[in-house]
Design a protein around this motif. Structure first.
Motif, PDB file in Angstrom:
ATOM      1  N   ALA A 206       0.832  -1.208   0.000  1.00 27.22           N
ATOM      2  CA  ALA A 206       0.000   0.000   0.000  1.00 27.22           C
ATOM      3  C   ALA A 206       0.865   1.256   0.000  1.00 27.22           C
ATOM      4  O   ALA A 206       0.518   2.266  -0.621  1.00 27.22           O
ATOM      5  N   SER A 207       2.004   1.192   0.693  1.00 28.40           N
ATOM      6  CA  SER A 207       2.917   2.351   0.713  1.00 28.40           C
ATOM      7  C   SER A 207       3.466   2.632  -0.678  1.00 28.40           C
ATOM      8  O   SER A 207       3.685   3.783  -1.050  1.00 28.40           O
ATOM      9  N   GLN A 208       3.670   1.558  -1.464  1.00 27.08           N
ATOM     10  CA  GLN A 208       4.145   1.729  -2.836  1.00 27.08           C
ATOM     11  C   GLN A 208       3.026   2.232  -3.742  1.00 27.08           C
ATOM     12  O   GLN A 208       3.247   3.080  -4.616  1.00 27.08           O
ATOM     13  N   ILE A 209       1.825   1.721  -3.536  1.00 29.49           N
ATOM     14  CA  ILE A 209       0.677   2.148  -4.345  1.00 29.49           C
ATOM     15  C   ILE A 209       0.368   3.624  -4.121  1.00 29.49           C
ATOM     16  O   ILE A 209       0.157   4.388  -5.064  1.00 29.49           O
ATOM     17  N   CYS A 210       0.362   4.031  -2.845  1.00 29.62           N
ATOM     18  CA  CYS A 210      -0.103   5.374  -2.468  1.00 29.62           C
ATOM     19  C   CYS A 210       1.039   6.357  -2.230  1.00 29.62           C
ATOM     20  O   CYS A 210       0.774   7.510  -1.876  1.00 29.62           O
ATOM     21  N   ASN A 211       2.279   5.876  -2.393  1.00 23.79           N
ATOM     22  CA  ASN A 211       3.448   6.723  -2.105  1.00 23.79           C
ATOM     23  C   ASN A 211       3.332   7.330  -0.707  1.00 23.79           C
ATOM     24  O   ASN A 211       3.475   8.536  -0.508  1.00 23.79           O
ATOM     25  N   ASN A 212       3.062   6.453   0.264  1.00 22.97           N
ATOM     26  CA  ASN A 212       2.780   6.879   1.628  1.00 22.97           C
ATOM     27  C   ASN A 212       3.861   6.322   2.567  1.00 22.97           C
ATOM     28  O   ASN A 212       3.888   5.126   2.865  1.00 22.97           O
ATOM     29  N   LYS A 213       4.769   7.181   3.021  1.00 27.38           N
ATOM     30  CA  LYS A 213       5.895   6.769   3.869  1.00 27.38           C
ATOM     31  C   LYS A 213       5.431   6.304   5.256  1.00 27.38           C
ATOM     32  O   LYS A 213       6.109   5.511   5.908  1.00 27.38           O
ATOM     33  N   LYS A 214       4.280   6.811   5.711  1.00 28.86           N
ATOM     34  CA  LYS A 214       3.762   6.387   7.019  1.00 28.86           C
ATOM     35  C   LYS A 214       3.386   4.904   6.982  1.00 28.86           C
ATOM     36  O   LYS A 214       3.648   4.165   7.933  1.00 28.86           O
ATOM     37  N   PHE A 215       2.764   4.478   5.892  1.00 34.13           N
ATOM     38  CA  PHE A 215       2.424   3.062   5.746  1.00 34.13           C
ATOM     39  C   PHE A 215       3.694   2.214   5.761  1.00 34.13           C
ATOM     40  O   PHE A 215       3.742   1.152   6.391  1.00 34.13           O
ATOM     41  N   GLU A 216       4.703   2.672   5.043  1.00 34.44           N
ATOM     42  CA  GLU A 216       5.963   1.922   4.962  1.00 34.44           C
ATOM     43  C   GLU A 216       6.615   1.792   6.332  1.00 34.44           C
ATOM     44  O   GLU A 216       7.076   0.705   6.716  1.00 34.44           O
ATOM     45  N   LYS A 217       6.643   2.881   7.077  1.00 35.01           N
ATOM     46  CA  LYS A 217       7.264   2.859   8.403  1.00 35.01           C
ATOM     47  C   LYS A 217       6.545   1.900   9.335  1.00 35.01           C
ATOM     48  O   LYS A 217       7.183   1.103  10.053  1.00 35.01           O
ATOM     49  N   ILE A 218       5.206   1.949   9.341  1.00 34.58           N
ATOM     50  CA  ILE A 218       4.427   1.049  10.198  1.00 34.58           C
ATOM     51  C   ILE A 218       4.632  -0.398   9.767  1.00 34.58           C
ATOM     52  O   ILE A 218       4.802  -1.291  10.611  1.00 34.58           O
ATOM     53  N   SER A 219       4.644  -0.644   8.466  1.00 34.65           N
ATOM     54  CA  SER A 219       4.860  -1.991   7.950  1.00 34.65           C
ATOM     55  C   SER A 219       6.190  -2.559   8.425  1.00 34.65           C
ATOM     56  O   SER A 219       6.253  -3.702   8.900  1.00 34.65           O
ATOM     57  N   ILE A 220       7.244  -1.780   8.307  1.00 42.60           N
ATOM     58  CA  ILE A 220       8.581  -2.241   8.705  1.00 42.60           C
ATOM     59  C   ILE A 220       8.652  -2.470  10.213  1.00 42.60           C
ATOM     60  O   ILE A 220       9.216  -3.464  10.684  1.00 42.60           O
ATOM     61  N   ASN A 221       8.048  -1.570  10.977  1.00 41.46           N
ATOM     62  CA  ASN A 221       8.048  -1.727  12.445  1.00 41.46           C
ATOM     63  C   ASN A 221       7.317  -3.000  12.864  1.00 41.46           C
ATOM     64  O   ASN A 221       7.768  -3.726  13.766  1.00 41.46           O
ATOM     65  N   ILE A 222       6.172  -3.257  12.223  1.00 43.11           N
ATOM     66  CA  ILE A 222       5.412  -4.480  12.534  1.00 43.11           C
ATOM     67  C   ILE A 222       6.258  -5.705  12.234  1.00 43.11           C
ATOM     68  O   ILE A 222       6.358  -6.631  13.055  1.00 43.11           O
TER      69      ILE A 222
END
Length: 376
Positions: A206-222
């Protein structure tokens, strides 16, 4: 004698063991219901009703298809009846996960008309159901976090197959769907399972689809906070299913693949995890004719063992070999060619002759091999 009959006989002959088993099972279900969403990320991001959503446009495509679900198949004429009811909940979930679309897209030879129809149905789905998020009507199976995760991931993979930019109208809706997922992550009372990694995978995509760094950060933390609780140091999924070992490893390999394409520092970390998992995944492979890996434990309704059975070959091949049947290898061969990626390199010295891991043992002698699963 049927499996059900054998189960009843065993239950009657072992009443105390049966009662203890059901007590633990019911206790576990109650705890998960009462204490679900011990979620550290809940309400960090809030769903917003976007005033100016781009209109979703699609067209009717004349086609006749048979869609394979978890335990049944349905005939479709032109458009899917998305409100169809099923006796088996897993059939309904697989329909709304778009896993059937990945099945079709992973054929050896893909027809453009079929791909156009799949995209059309994805767009129709969001046109029909997206409003349920805004109106907080998300109690149905289609909004279960695992189903949401599969849907987002399958859409991301699908658009990589057709080598097409995801329409902005779809990106807008997936952005809010990802926020919904963040607020409903599958953290349970004192426990997690493989679902949380699938949540993480969906958020990364989703972070790649939406260009959303917040999604990426949460994904990596999880991912980093949970992965070592789910796998052993030898690379085995703790849940004890060989099919889920393949499915789980596939998820991580896919995140690894796309993080490499993004030249993301996360990829080096994922590569080490994937490398470790190959020990467990290759453990279940066999040279037995017509059998690619041994089945232990639960079977996933997401994708069949046949669909995923050739996945381990990426660890010792410089390219992905296509199959005549629907398979993950066909899917990723198409994606890899579209991306013109050359990162596939063989892994070496992963599996010893006799592998030992907590709960597992494999012994090979001459043309024979034995695999042992030791339970508590």
């Amino acid at each position: 004698m049927s499996e059900f009959t054998l189960f009843i006989k065993w239950t009657l002959r072992n009443p105390l063991n049966s009662l203890f088993y059901y007590f633990k099972k019911i206790n576990s279900i109650i705890k998960k219901k009462l204490f679900k969403n011990n979620n550290p990320y809940k309400n960090q991001l809030l769903i917003k009703d976007v005033d100016k959503l781009d209109k979703i446009s699609y067209q009717k495509i004349n086609i006749s298809k048979i869609i394979h679900l978890a335990g049944s198949k349905i005939k479709v004429k032109d458009n899917i009846n998305w409100r169809r009811k099923f006796k088996d909940s897993e059939d309904e979930e697989r329909l709304h996960r778009f896993s059937w679309g990945i099945d079709i897209a992973s054929q050896n030879k893909i027809k453009k008309r079929e791909l156009d129809w799949i995209e059309n149905e994805i767009l129709r789905w969001y046109d029909i159901f997206y409003i349920e998020i805004i109106n907080n009507k998300t109690k149905s199976l289609k909004w279960e976090p695992y189903t949401v995760s599969e849907r987002i991931s399958n859409i991301y993979l699908f658009y990589k197959i057709i080598k097409k930019e995801i329409p902005n109208s779809l990106k807008q809706r997936i952005n809010n769907e990802a926020i919904f997922l963040i607020n409903n992550l599958e953290f349970f009372y004192q426990s997690i399972n493989n679902h949380i990694i699938n949540n993480s995978r969906a958020l990364y995509f989703a972070s790649q689809i939406c260009n959303n760094k917040k999604f990426e950060k949460i994904s990596i933390n999880i991912f980093k906070s949970t992965i070592n609780k789910l796998i052993t140091k030898n690379g085995f999924l703790r849940e004890g299913s060989s099919h889920y070992q393949f499915i789980f490893h596939r998820w991580i390999f896919e995140i690894f693949y796309f993080s490499q394409l993004q030249k993301n520092n996360y990829s080096e970390y994922l590569g080490k995890i994937s490398n470790k998992l190959f020990n467990g995944t290759l453990f279940f492979t066999t040279k037995t004719p017509n059998v690619s890996f041994q089945l232990f434990g639960d079977i996933s309704p997401d994708f069949t063992p046949k669909w995923i059975m050739d996945f381990p070959k990426v660890c010792y091949s410089k390219k992905i070999n296509r199959t005549k049947y629907n398979s993950w290898n066909n899917l990723f061969d198409t994606i890899n060619k579209n991306n013109k990626s050359k990162f596939f390199q063989p892994y070496k010295n992963l599996v010893k002759k006799n592998i030992k891991s907590p709960g597992w043992f494999k012994f090979k002698k001459f043309d024979h091999e034995m695999i042992f699963r030791l339970n508590d």
